[in-house]
Design a protein around this motif. Structure first.
Motif, short mmCIF file in Angstrom:
data_model
loop_
_atom_site.label_atom_id
_atom_site.label_comp_id
_atom_site.label_asym_id
_atom_site.label_seq_id
_atom_site.Cartn_x
_atom_site.Cartn_y
_atom_site.Cartn_z
N GLU A 1 0.83 -1.20 0.00
CA GLU A 1 0.00 0.00 0.00
C GLU A 1 0.87 1.25 0.00
O GLU A 1 0.59 2.22 -0.71
N SER B 1 -6.75 6.18 4.05
CA SER B 1 -6.96 4.75 4.21
C SER B 1 -7.32 4.42 5.66
O SER B 1 -8.22 3.60 5.91
N TYR C 1 -19.12 2.43 2.95
CA TYR C 1 -19.22 3.01 1.61
C TYR C 1 -17.96 2.77 0.78
O TYR C 1 -18.00 2.87 -0.44
N PHE C 2 -16.86 2.48 1.44
CA PHE C 2 -15.61 2.23 0.73
C PHE C 2 -15.24 0.75 0.73
O PHE C 2 -14.11 0.40 0.42
N GLY D 1 -14.40 -2.61 -0.45
CA GLY D 1 -13.94 -3.13 -1.74
C GLY D 1 -13.21 -2.12 -2.60
O GLY D 1 -12.52 -2.49 -3.54
N GLN D 2 -13.38 -0.86 -2.32
CA GLN D 2 -12.71 0.18 -3.11
C GLN D 2 -11.78 1.04 -2.27
O GLN D 2 -11.45 2.16 -2.66
N ASN D 3 -11.36 0.55 -1.13
CA ASN D 3 -10.53 1.35 -0.24
C ASN D 3 -9.18 1.69 -0.89
O ASN D 3 -8.70 2.81 -0.76
N VAL E 1 -8.47 1.96 -4.14
CA VAL E 1 -8.66 2.92 -5.23
C VAL E 1 -8.91 4.32 -4.68
O VAL E 1 -8.32 5.30 -5.13
N ALA E 2 -9.80 4.42 -3.70
CA ALA E 2 -10.11 5.72 -3.11
C ALA E 2 -8.90 6.31 -2.40
O ALA E 2 -8.64 7.52 -2.48
N SER E 3 -8.13 5.49 -1.73
CA SER E 3 -6.93 5.98 -1.05
C SER E 3 -5.87 6.42 -2.06
O SER E 3 -5.14 7.38 -1.82
#
Length: 91
Positions: free
Chosen positions: A2, A54, A62-63, A65-67, A69-71
């Motif tokens: 990460e 993160s 809300y995040f 599965g997409q943590n 990508v959003a981070s």
């Protein structure tokens, strides 16, 4: 992994001095160290921005599965904002 991802997003979000096509710095650049300073700021801002985002959204539904990508987007945005301000402060 990460942290390496946040390093890469910080590098990509860096706005180098003279990134505006209508304001090209003179050649040779009178202060060549400034490019490396802005790059370092961008990498650090990317890691900090991505890690903070993160950690804030780790348990948010809300995040789910997409943590990552959003981070990554948060790291890219943090790098762009910090290096944009640093480039403006140079003047």
């Amino acid at each position: 992994m990460e942290t390496a991802f946040f390093l890469m997003m910080g590098w990509c979000g860096t706005k180098y001095p003279g990134w505006r096509p209508w304001k090209v710095p003179p050649h040779p650049d009178p202060e060549p160290w400034w490019i490396y300073t802005v790059l370092g700021l961008g990498i650090i801002a990317g890691v900090v921005g991505g890690t903070v985002f993160s950690n804030l959204t780790i348990d948010n539904q809300y995040f789910a599965g997409q943590n990552a990508v959003a981070s990554g987007l948060a790291a890219f945005a943090a790098s762009g904002i910090v290096t944009g301000l640093a480039s403006l402060a140079r003047k």
